[in-house]
Design a protein around this motif. Structure first.
Motif, short mmCIF file in Angstrom:
data_model
loop_
_atom_site.label_atom_id
_atom_site.label_comp_id
_atom_site.label_asym_id
_atom_site.label_seq_id
_atom_site.Cartn_x
_atom_site.Cartn_y
_atom_site.Cartn_z
N GLU A 1 0.83 -1.21 0.00
CA GLU A 1 0.00 0.00 0.00
C GLU A 1 0.87 1.26 0.00
O GLU A 1 1.75 1.43 0.84
N GLY A 2 0.63 2.11 -0.99
CA GLY A 2 1.36 3.37 -1.09
C GLY A 2 2.75 3.25 -1.69
O GLY A 2 3.44 4.25 -1.85
N LYS A 3 3.19 2.04 -2.01
CA LYS A 3 4.52 1.86 -2.60
C LYS A 3 4.44 1.91 -4.11
O LYS A 3 3.52 1.37 -4.71
N SER A 4 5.42 2.55 -4.71
CA SER A 4 5.48 2.60 -6.17
C SER A 4 6.06 1.30 -6.71
O SER A 4 6.68 0.51 -5.97
N ASP A 5 5.86 1.08 -7.99
CA ASP A 5 6.44 -0.09 -8.64
C ASP A 5 7.96 -0.09 -8.48
O ASP A 5 8.56 -1.14 -8.26
N GLU A 6 8.55 1.09 -8.57
CA GLU A 6 10.01 1.21 -8.44
C GLU A 6 10.48 0.78 -7.05
O GLU A 6 11.54 0.16 -6.92
N GLU A 7 9.72 1.11 -6.02
CA GLU A 7 10.10 0.71 -4.66
C GLU A 7 10.03 -0.81 -4.50
O GLU A 7 10.90 -1.41 -3.85
N ILE A 8 9.02 -1.42 -5.10
CA ILE A 8 8.89 -2.88 -5.03
C ILE A 8 9.99 -3.53 -5.87
O ILE A 8 10.57 -4.53 -5.45
N GLU A 9 10.31 -2.95 -7.01
CA GLU A 9 11.42 -3.45 -7.82
C GLU A 9 12.74 -3.32 -7.07
O GLU A 9 13.62 -4.18 -7.19
N ALA A 10 12.89 -2.26 -6.28
CA ALA A 10 14.11 -2.09 -5.48
C ALA A 10 14.21 -3.20 -4.43
O ALA A 10 15.31 -3.71 -4.16
N LEU A 11 13.09 -3.57 -3.83
CA LEU A 11 13.07 -4.68 -2.88
C LEU A 11 13.53 -5.95 -3.59
O LEU A 11 14.40 -6.68 -3.09
N LEU A 12 12.98 -6.19 -4.78
CA LEU A 12 13.38 -7.35 -5.57
C LEU A 12 14.87 -7.30 -5.88
O LEU A 12 15.57 -8.31 -5.73
N GLY A 13 15.36 -6.14 -6.29
CA GLY A 13 16.78 -6.01 -6.60
C GLY A 13 17.68 -6.35 -5.42
O GLY A 13 18.70 -7.02 -5.57
N GLY A 14 17.27 -5.89 -4.23
CA GLY A 14 18.04 -6.20 -3.03
C GLY A 14 18.05 -7.69 -2.72
O GLY A 14 19.09 -8.26 -2.35
N ILE A 15 16.90 -8.32 -2.88
CA ILE A 15 16.80 -9.77 -2.63
C ILE A 15 17.68 -10.52 -3.64
O ILE A 15 18.44 -11.42 -3.27
N CYS A 16 17.57 -10.13 -4.91
CA CYS A 16 18.36 -10.80 -5.96
C CYS A 16 19.86 -10.65 -5.69
O CYS A 16 20.63 -11.61 -5.88
N GLN A 17 20.27 -9.48 -5.26
CA GLN A 17 21.68 -9.25 -4.98
C GLN A 17 22.16 -10.15 -3.84
O GLN A 17 23.25 -10.73 -3.91
N GLN A 18 21.34 -10.28 -2.80
CA GLN A 18 21.72 -11.14 -1.68
C GLN A 18 21.82 -12.59 -2.12
O GLN A 18 22.74 -13.31 -1.70
N ILE A 19 20.88 -13.02 -2.95
CA ILE A 19 20.92 -14.40 -3.46
C ILE A 19 22.18 -14.60 -4.30
O ILE A 19 22.89 -15.59 -4.15
N GLN A 20 22.45 -13.64 -5.18
CA GLN A 20 23.64 -13.72 -6.04
C GLN A 20 24.92 -13.73 -5.21
O GLN A 20 25.89 -14.40 -5.56
N ASP A 21 24.93 -12.99 -4.11
CA ASP A 21 26.11 -12.95 -3.24
C ASP A 21 26.27 -14.21 -2.40
O ASP A 21 27.25 -14.35 -1.67
N GLY A 22 25.29 -15.12 -2.47
CA GLY A 22 25.37 -16.37 -1.74
C GLY A 22 24.97 -16.27 -0.28
O GLY A 22 25.32 -17.14 0.52
N LYS A 23 24.22 -15.25 0.06
CA LYS A 23 23.79 -15.08 1.44
C LYS A 23 22.84 -16.21 1.82
O LYS A 23 22.04 -16.67 1.00
N ASP A 24 22.91 -16.64 3.07
CA ASP A 24 22.08 -17.72 3.58
C ASP A 24 20.60 -17.37 3.43
O ASP A 24 20.19 -16.24 3.71
#
Length: 153
Positions: A94-117
């Motif tokens: 609620e109240g979040k832009s598509d870009e903010e949700i994409e930023a959340l996705l980007g952060g998650i993807c980066q952590q996965i790529q970095d091999g974070k648990d």
């Protein structure tokens, strides 16, 4: 190119239609969407490979086509994630832009790529996805993680 767009659109529609279903149905939809997405990517890669074989002198054009197809495919996966996130987690989006949700996705993807648990990533999701005092449950963080894995480039 039209095949990739059609397949991705079908996967997105399937995910959204089944988003209101039980956890088992949602998992089946996620698995199906993942399989469809993988098939589309394989089709795009096959088309590029065929183009390279058919016209060796056009290798750079085929690579350019492949890059564009990959970019369109990644854009479609991000858009699907955003739409599914909004549909399944209305209080969190609620109240979040598509870009903010994409930023959340980007952060998650980066952590996965970095091999974070995985457990650490899910804990981070609980903190990062909190919106107006609404924090995702551990189960919701797990679902966000699973959907993000499908959408990561």
């Amino acid at each position: 190119m039209k095949l990739v767009a059609t397949v991705v659109t079908a996967a997105a529609a399937l995910t959204l239609v089944l988003s209101g279903c039980s956890s088992e149905d949602q998992q089946a939809a996620q698995d199906t969407a993942g399989n469809v997405a993988e098939s589309a990517q394989n089709a795009a890669e096959g088309a590029v490979s065929s183009a390279r074989s058919a016209a060796p002198g056009l290798g750079s054009s085929a690579e350019s086509l492949g890059d564009r197809a990959g970019s369109v495919f990644d854009d479609a996966k991000r858009a699907t994630f955003v739409a599914a996130y909004k549909a399944q987690f209305s209080a969190l989006s609620e109240g979040k832009s598509d870009e903010e949700i994409e930023a959340l996705l980007g952060g998650i993807c980066q952590q996965i790529q970095d091999g974070k648990d995985e457990a650490e990533v899910k804990t981070d999701i609980e903190a990062q996805a909190t919106n107006n005092g609404n924090a995702p449950s551990a189960d919701e963080a797990g679902r966000i993680f699973d959907q993000a894995k499908l959408a990561c480039p």
